[in-house]
Design a protein around this motif. Structure first.
Motif, PDB file in Angstrom:
ATOM      1  N   ALA A  44      -2.280  -4.715   5.655  1.00 42.11           N
ATOM      2  CA  ALA A  44      -3.148  -3.839   4.500  1.00 42.11           C
ATOM      3  C   ALA A  44      -2.524  -3.790   3.279  1.00 42.11           C
ATOM      4  N   ASN A  45      -1.075  -3.746   3.355  1.00 39.67           N
ATOM      5  CA  ASN A  45      -0.353  -3.574   1.950  1.00 39.67           C
ATOM      6  C   ASN A  45      -0.441  -4.739   1.049  1.00 39.67           C
ATOM      7  N   THR A  46      -0.282  -6.019   1.782  1.00 39.58           N
ATOM      8  CA  THR A  46      -0.422  -7.410   1.147  1.00 39.58           C
ATOM      9  C   THR A  46      -1.776  -7.555   0.785  1.00 39.58           C
ATOM     10  N   MET A  47      -2.840  -7.080   1.609  1.00 42.72           N
ATOM     11  CA  MET A  47      -4.235  -7.223   0.997  1.00 42.72           C
ATOM     12  C   MET A  47      -4.430  -6.523  -0.347  1.00 42.72           C
ATOM     13  N   GLU A  48      -4.060  -5.270  -0.223  1.00 42.08           N
ATOM     14  CA  GLU A  48      -4.202  -4.423  -1.634  1.00 42.08           C
ATOM     15  C   GLU A  48      -3.707  -4.779  -2.718  1.00 42.08           C
ATOM     16  N   THR A  49      -2.545  -5.416  -2.715  1.00 39.46           N
ATOM     17  CA  THR A  49      -1.609  -6.153  -3.494  1.00 39.46           C
ATOM     18  C   THR A  49      -2.344  -7.185  -4.248  1.00 39.46           C
ATOM     19  N   ARG A  50      -2.693  -8.052  -3.352  1.00 40.34           N
ATOM     20  CA  ARG A  50      -3.076  -9.342  -3.773  1.00 40.34           C
ATOM     21  C   ARG A  50      -4.418  -9.133  -4.433  1.00 40.34           C
ATOM     22  N   ARG A  51      -5.217  -8.482  -4.011  1.00 37.86           N
ATOM     23  CA  ARG A  51      -6.796  -8.161  -4.686  1.00 37.86           C
ATOM     24  C   ARG A  51      -6.668  -7.927  -5.743  1.00 37.86           C
ATOM     25  N   LYS A  52      -5.603  -7.025  -6.372  1.00 35.13           N
ATOM     26  CA  LYS A  52      -5.584  -6.751  -7.684  1.00 35.13           C
ATOM     27  C   LYS A  52      -5.004  -7.640  -8.736  1.00 35.13           C
ATOM     28  N   LEU A  53      -4.591  -8.820  -7.835  1.00 39.00           N
ATOM     29  CA  LEU A  53      -3.936  -9.904  -9.029  1.00 39.00           C
ATOM     30  C   LEU A  53      -5.300 -10.553  -9.684  1.00 39.00           C
ATOM     31  N   PRO A  54      -4.854 -11.246 -11.002  1.00 42.86           N
ATOM     32  CA  PRO A  54      -6.060 -11.941 -11.447  1.00 42.86           C
ATOM     33  C   PRO A  54      -6.524 -13.382 -10.583  1.00 42.86           C
ATOM     34  N   PRO A  55      -7.490 -13.844 -10.840  1.00 40.40           N
ATOM     35  CA  PRO A  55      -7.794 -15.041  -9.916  1.00 40.40           C
ATOM     36  C   PRO A  55      -6.956 -16.234 -10.331  1.00 40.40           C
ATOM     37  N   LEU A  56      -6.575 -17.090  -9.213  1.00 37.84           N
ATOM     38  CA  LEU A  56      -5.744 -18.058  -9.121  1.00 37.84           C
ATOM     39  C   LEU A  56      -6.496 -19.520  -9.304  1.00 37.84           C
ATOM     40  N   ILE A  57      -6.161 -20.342 -10.122  1.00 36.45           N
ATOM     41  CA  ILE A  57      -6.793 -21.587 -10.243  1.00 36.45           C
ATOM     42  C   ILE A  57      -6.374 -22.535  -9.332  1.00 36.45           C
ATOM     43  N   VAL A  58      -7.107 -23.035  -8.456  1.00 42.26           N
ATOM     44  CA  VAL A  58      -6.700 -24.123  -7.409  1.00 42.26           C
ATOM     45  C   VAL A  58      -6.376 -25.542  -7.965  1.00 42.26           C
ATOM     46  N   SER A  59      -5.358 -26.067  -7.588  1.00 49.38           N
ATOM     47  CA  SER A  59      -4.959 -27.321  -8.312  1.00 49.38           C
ATOM     48  C   SER A  59      -4.552 -28.193  -7.141  1.00 49.38           C
ATOM     49  N   GLU A  60      -3.765 -29.334  -7.484  1.00 50.19           N
ATOM     50  CA  GLU A  60      -3.057 -30.273  -6.543  1.00 50.19           C
ATOM     51  C   GLU A  60      -1.878 -29.717  -5.846  1.00 50.19           C
ATOM     52  N   ALA A 197     -21.759 -10.184   2.114  1.00 50.36           N
ATOM     53  CA  ALA A 197     -21.440  -8.772   2.274  1.00 50.36           C
ATOM     54  C   ALA A 197     -20.222  -9.070   2.974  1.00 50.36           C
ATOM     55  N   TRP A 198     -19.111  -9.433   2.346  1.00 46.50           N
ATOM     56  CA  TRP A 198     -17.853  -9.615   3.255  1.00 46.50           C
ATOM     57  C   TRP A 198     -17.110  -8.442   3.354  1.00 46.50           C
ATOM     58  N   ALA A 199     -16.423  -8.176   4.864  1.00 44.83           N
ATOM     59  CA  ALA A 199     -15.736  -6.974   4.906  1.00 44.83           C
ATOM     60  C   ALA A 199     -14.443  -6.793   4.201  1.00 44.83           C
ATOM     61  N   SER A 200     -14.238  -5.681   3.465  1.00 44.80           N
ATOM     62  CA  SER A 200     -13.305  -5.628   2.558  1.00 44.80           C
ATOM     63  C   SER A 200     -12.388  -4.209   2.913  1.00 44.80           C
ATOM     64  N   ALA A 201     -12.845  -3.479   4.228  1.00 50.87           N
ATOM     65  CA  ALA A 201     -11.922  -2.435   4.387  1.00 50.87           C
ATOM     66  C   ALA A 201     -10.560  -2.669   4.963  1.00 50.87           C
ATOM     67  N   ARG A 202      -9.838  -1.758   4.754  1.00 49.72           N
ATOM     68  CA  ARG A 202      -8.431  -1.779   4.960  1.00 49.72           C
ATOM     69  C   ARG A 202      -8.010  -2.081   6.515  1.00 49.72           C
ATOM     70  N   PRO A 203      -7.289  -2.884   7.092  1.00 44.67           N
ATOM     71  CA  PRO A 203      -6.858  -2.957   8.498  1.00 44.67           C
ATOM     72  C   PRO A 203      -6.286  -1.558   9.118  1.00 44.67           C
ATOM     73  N   GLY A 204      -7.132  -1.284  10.024  1.00 42.23           N
ATOM     74  CA  GLY A 204      -6.863  -0.051  10.381  1.00 42.23           C
ATOM     75  C   GLY A 204      -5.518   0.065  11.538  1.00 42.23           C
ATOM     76  N   GLU A 205      -4.566   0.910  11.426  1.00 44.15           N
ATOM     77  CA  GLU A 205      -3.471   0.907  12.406  1.00 44.15           C
ATOM     78  C   GLU A 205      -3.529   1.990  13.365  1.00 44.15           C
ATOM     79  N   GLY A 206      -4.635   3.079  13.146  1.00 46.43           N
ATOM     80  CA  GLY A 206      -4.427   4.030  14.019  1.00 46.43           C
ATOM     81  C   GLY A 206      -4.874   3.621  15.338  1.00 46.43           C
ATOM     82  N   MET A 207      -5.848   2.792  15.642  1.00 43.50           N
ATOM     83  CA  MET A 207      -6.162   2.295  17.150  1.00 43.50           C
ATOM     84  C   MET A 207      -5.014   1.859  17.836  1.00 43.50           C
ATOM     85  N   HIS A 208      -3.993   1.218  17.319  1.00 46.49           N
ATOM     86  CA  HIS A 208      -2.630   0.780  17.863  1.00 46.49           C
ATOM     87  C   HIS A 208      -1.842   1.976  18.080  1.00 46.49           C
ATOM     88  N   LEU A 209      -1.621   2.875  17.168  1.00 44.18           N
ATOM     89  CA  LEU A 209      -0.837   4.061  17.402  1.00 44.18           C
ATOM     90  C   LEU A 209      -1.340   4.892  18.632  1.00 44.18           C
TER      91      LEU A 209
END
Length: 244
Positions: A44-60, A197-209
């Motif tokens: 979840a932390n990785t997802m939030e951080t990377r979604r705030k970054l500008p688009p990355l151009i794909v290359s070789e 309509a892609w799912a964008s919710a933060r992965p929940g940890e509550g169920m595992h706890l």
């Protein structure tokens, strides 16, 4: 008058079953759920951080899926309709349909990037006609690493373009294309896509706890039951001898 006293006398069968089998099992399951919760928290932390970054151009340039998972990518190239697949049993707003998977050949390259163009509705329980442009296009989307379901059903890769799920290994074997190790979930504002309509919710940890607490409680109950069965009243033993 007899005075009741308790003596600690562990019994072999309860000790084996409760203390040596169930207690370690419940504790290991509890710690496993705590580890799963930590994994979800990290994701979840990785997802939030990377979604705030500008688009990355794909290359070789070589890149691993883990390095750019959840990143928004921008890519230019041409769709390859011959490599198109439909993933079955996808629902949107309760309606059955398919996800359209189309390879995009990168501009000036022989490498391909799989694009999930979104959801299309089934027509009389059959796939609809899919319009796929063949000219140069530029699109964007979020990276995703597809994985098989928990119960992976076998199917014939080569007899149909209708697949129950997508894995990159299966697609490479089927198409023979050189593909990147991830899929793009095409952005809603990119052209030539479908329902997205892609799912964008933060992965929940509550169920595992919650599961961890449950397993630890079972472990505590096993320990308490073993202690109870290991205590013997001496007065009861004396009375039994006197009655013989």
């Amino acid at each position: 008058m007899q005075i009741s006293t308790l003596q600690f006398q562990p019994r072999p069968i309860p000790t084996l079953f409760l203390l040596l089998i169930l207690l370690p099992l419940f504790l290991s399951l509890g710690f496993w759920q705590l580890d799963r919760a930590q994994q979800k928290r990290t994701t979840a932390n990785t997802m939030e951080t990377r979604r705030k970054l500008p688009p990355l151009i794909v290359s070789e340039q070589p890149v691993t899926a883990e390095e750019i998972e959840f990143r928004t990518l921008s890519v230019s190239g041409q769709f390859v309709p011959a490599g198109q697949l439909l993933i079955t049993n996808r629902k949107h707003l309760g309606k059955p349909g398919y996800h359209v998977i189309t390879p995009l050949r990168l501009q000036g390259s022989n490498r391909h990037l799989l694009v999930n163009r979104g959801w299309v509705a089934a027509v009389n329980n059959h796939p609809p006609a899919i319009e796929t442009p063949t000219g140069p296009i530029t699109l964007s989307g979020e990276t995703n690493i597809p994985s098989p379901p928990a119960i992976e059903l076998e199917f014939d890769l080569h007899n149909s373009i209708l697949w129950p799920f997508l894995t990159l290994e299966n697609y490479r074997a089927w198409s023979g294309l050189d593909i990147f190790p991830f899929v793009i979930l095409q952005s809603p504002d990119s052209p030539h896509g479908f329902g997205r309509a892609w799912a964008s919710a933060r992965p929940g940890e509550g169920m595992h706890l919650g599961y961890a607490i449950q397993w630890f409680a079972f472990g505590l109950l096993s320990l308490a039951l073993w202690l109870r069965l290991s205590l013997t009243r001496l007065s009861s033993l004396v009375t039994a001898k006197e009655n013989r």
